[in-house]
Design a protein around this motif. Structure first.
Motif, PDB file in Angstrom:
ATOM      1  N   GLU A 134       5.503  10.612   1.819  1.00 50.60           N
ATOM      2  CA  GLU A 134       4.677   9.585   1.199  1.00 50.60           C
ATOM      3  C   GLU A 134       5.362   8.254   1.458  1.00 50.60           C
ATOM      4  O   GLU A 134       6.587   8.132   1.340  1.00 50.60           O
ATOM      5  CB  GLU A 134       4.518   9.822  -0.308  1.00 50.60           C
ATOM      6  N   THR A 135       4.563   7.255   1.817  1.00 51.46           N
ATOM      7  CA  THR A 135       5.135   5.971   2.186  1.00 51.46           C
ATOM      8  C   THR A 135       4.631   4.876   1.239  1.00 51.46           C
ATOM      9  O   THR A 135       3.546   4.979   0.681  1.00 51.46           O
ATOM     10  CB  THR A 135       4.730   5.572   3.622  1.00 51.46           C
ATOM     11  N   GLU A 158       9.206  -0.068   4.820  1.00 52.05           N
ATOM     12  CA  GLU A 158       8.497   1.194   4.583  1.00 52.05           C
ATOM     13  C   GLU A 158       9.420   2.128   3.812  1.00 52.05           C
ATOM     14  O   GLU A 158      10.432   2.578   4.356  1.00 52.05           O
ATOM     15  CB  GLU A 158       8.115   1.840   5.927  1.00 52.05           C
ATOM     16  N   LYS A 176       0.831  -1.212   0.000  1.00 56.42           N
ATOM     17  CA  LYS A 176       0.000   0.000   0.000  1.00 56.42           C
ATOM     18  C   LYS A 176       0.859   1.253   0.000  1.00 56.42           C
ATOM     19  O   LYS A 176       2.000   1.247   0.452  1.00 56.42           O
ATOM     20  CB  LYS A 176      -0.978   0.006   1.174  1.00 56.42           C
ATOM     21  N   ARG A 177       0.257   2.319  -0.522  1.00 53.84           N
ATOM     22  CA  ARG A 177       0.898   3.632  -0.518  1.00 53.84           C
ATOM     23  C   ARG A 177       0.028   4.589   0.256  1.00 53.84           C
ATOM     24  O   ARG A 177      -1.190   4.465   0.252  1.00 53.84           O
ATOM     25  CB  ARG A 177       1.051   4.156  -1.945  1.00 53.84           C
ATOM     26  N   GLU A 178       0.668   5.544   0.916  1.00 57.69           N
ATOM     27  CA  GLU A 178      -0.099   6.460   1.759  1.00 57.69           C
ATOM     28  C   GLU A 178       0.707   7.728   2.023  1.00 57.69           C
ATOM     29  O   GLU A 178       1.905   7.654   2.288  1.00 57.69           O
ATOM     30  CB  GLU A 178      -0.384   5.748   3.096  1.00 57.69           C
ATOM     31  N   VAL A 179       0.054   8.882   1.964  1.00 56.83           N
ATOM     32  CA  VAL A 179       0.692  10.131   2.382  1.00 56.83           C
ATOM     33  C   VAL A 179       0.465  10.286   3.881  1.00 56.83           C
ATOM     34  O   VAL A 179      -0.655  10.120   4.356  1.00 56.83           O
ATOM     35  CB  VAL A 179       0.113  11.337   1.613  1.00 56.83           C
ATOM     36  N   VAL A 180       1.546  10.532   4.624  1.00 56.56           N
ATOM     37  CA  VAL A 180       1.452  10.718   6.072  1.00 56.56           C
ATOM     38  C   VAL A 180       1.729  12.181   6.381  1.00 56.56           C
ATOM     39  O   VAL A 180       2.868  12.637   6.320  1.00 56.56           O
ATOM     40  CB  VAL A 180       2.455   9.803   6.817  1.00 56.56           C
ATOM     41  N   ALA A 205       1.677   6.066   9.386  1.00 57.93           N
ATOM     42  CA  ALA A 205       1.141   5.346   8.231  1.00 57.93           C
ATOM     43  C   ALA A 205       0.523   4.035   8.694  1.00 57.93           C
ATOM     44  O   ALA A 205       0.792   3.546   9.801  1.00 57.93           O
ATOM     45  CB  ALA A 205       2.254   5.090   7.228  1.00 57.93           C
ATOM     46  N   ASN A 206      -0.322   3.474   7.839  1.00 57.19           N
ATOM     47  CA  ASN A 206      -0.781   2.111   8.015  1.00 57.19           C
ATOM     48  C   ASN A 206      -1.625   1.917   9.270  1.00 57.19           C
ATOM     49  O   ASN A 206      -1.578   0.854   9.899  1.00 57.19           O
ATOM     50  CB  ASN A 206       0.464   1.182   8.049  1.00 57.19           C
TER      51      ASN A 206
END
Ligand code: CO
Length: 132
Positions: free
Chosen positions: A40-41, A52, A30-34, A107-108
């Motif tokens: 961005e992770t 990560e 998964k990708r995610e902006v924190v 994140a996550n």
């Protein structure tokens, strides 16, 4: 404490995702902006732990500063805890320096806090607790 993930600072997230997909022979989980980290992770599952990848979303990001100072490479190790507040209290009493008084949203779906690397053989340590 289980190692939840190893954080790696990267300059170009797209390139790094392609590289780690080839290295680990699997797609990005998964990708995610924190927002709290201005990063961005991208996560990869590796057995019981994860990798990560972190790339900065702003010049003021701690990841920007890390890349400018050290270049790409291992940025932190994250240990999982069931009770981050209790663990923060325990580590404070042990004399470790926490980088914030309260956990931040990581994140996550995690609550996270970092410990200063000066007392931990130069290693930036993250504690993370899964938010129920
Ligand atoms: Co992390």
């Amino acid at each position: 404490m289980r190692i939840d993930h190893v954080g790696i600072a990267v300059a170009n997230l797209e390139e790094a995702i392609r590289l780690y997909s080839r290295l680990l022979n699997k797609p990005c989980l998964k990708r995610e902006v924190v927002e709290s980290q201005q990063a961005e992770t991208a996560f990869f599952q590796t057995g019981e732990s994860k990798i990560e990848l972190l790339s900065p979303t702003s010049e003021d990001s701690v990841i920007s500063r890390f890349l400018n100072k050290c270049g790409e490479g291992v940025h932190h190790i994250a240990f999982e805890t069931a009770d981050i507040k209790a663990e923060m209290e325990r580590l404070r009493k042990e004399g470790f320096t926490l980088l914030s008084d309260q956990p931040a949203e990581g994140a996550n779906g995690k609550r996270i806090v970092f410990l200063h690397p000066k007392e931990i053989t130069g290693v930036l340590v993250e504690l993370c607790e899964t938010i129920e």
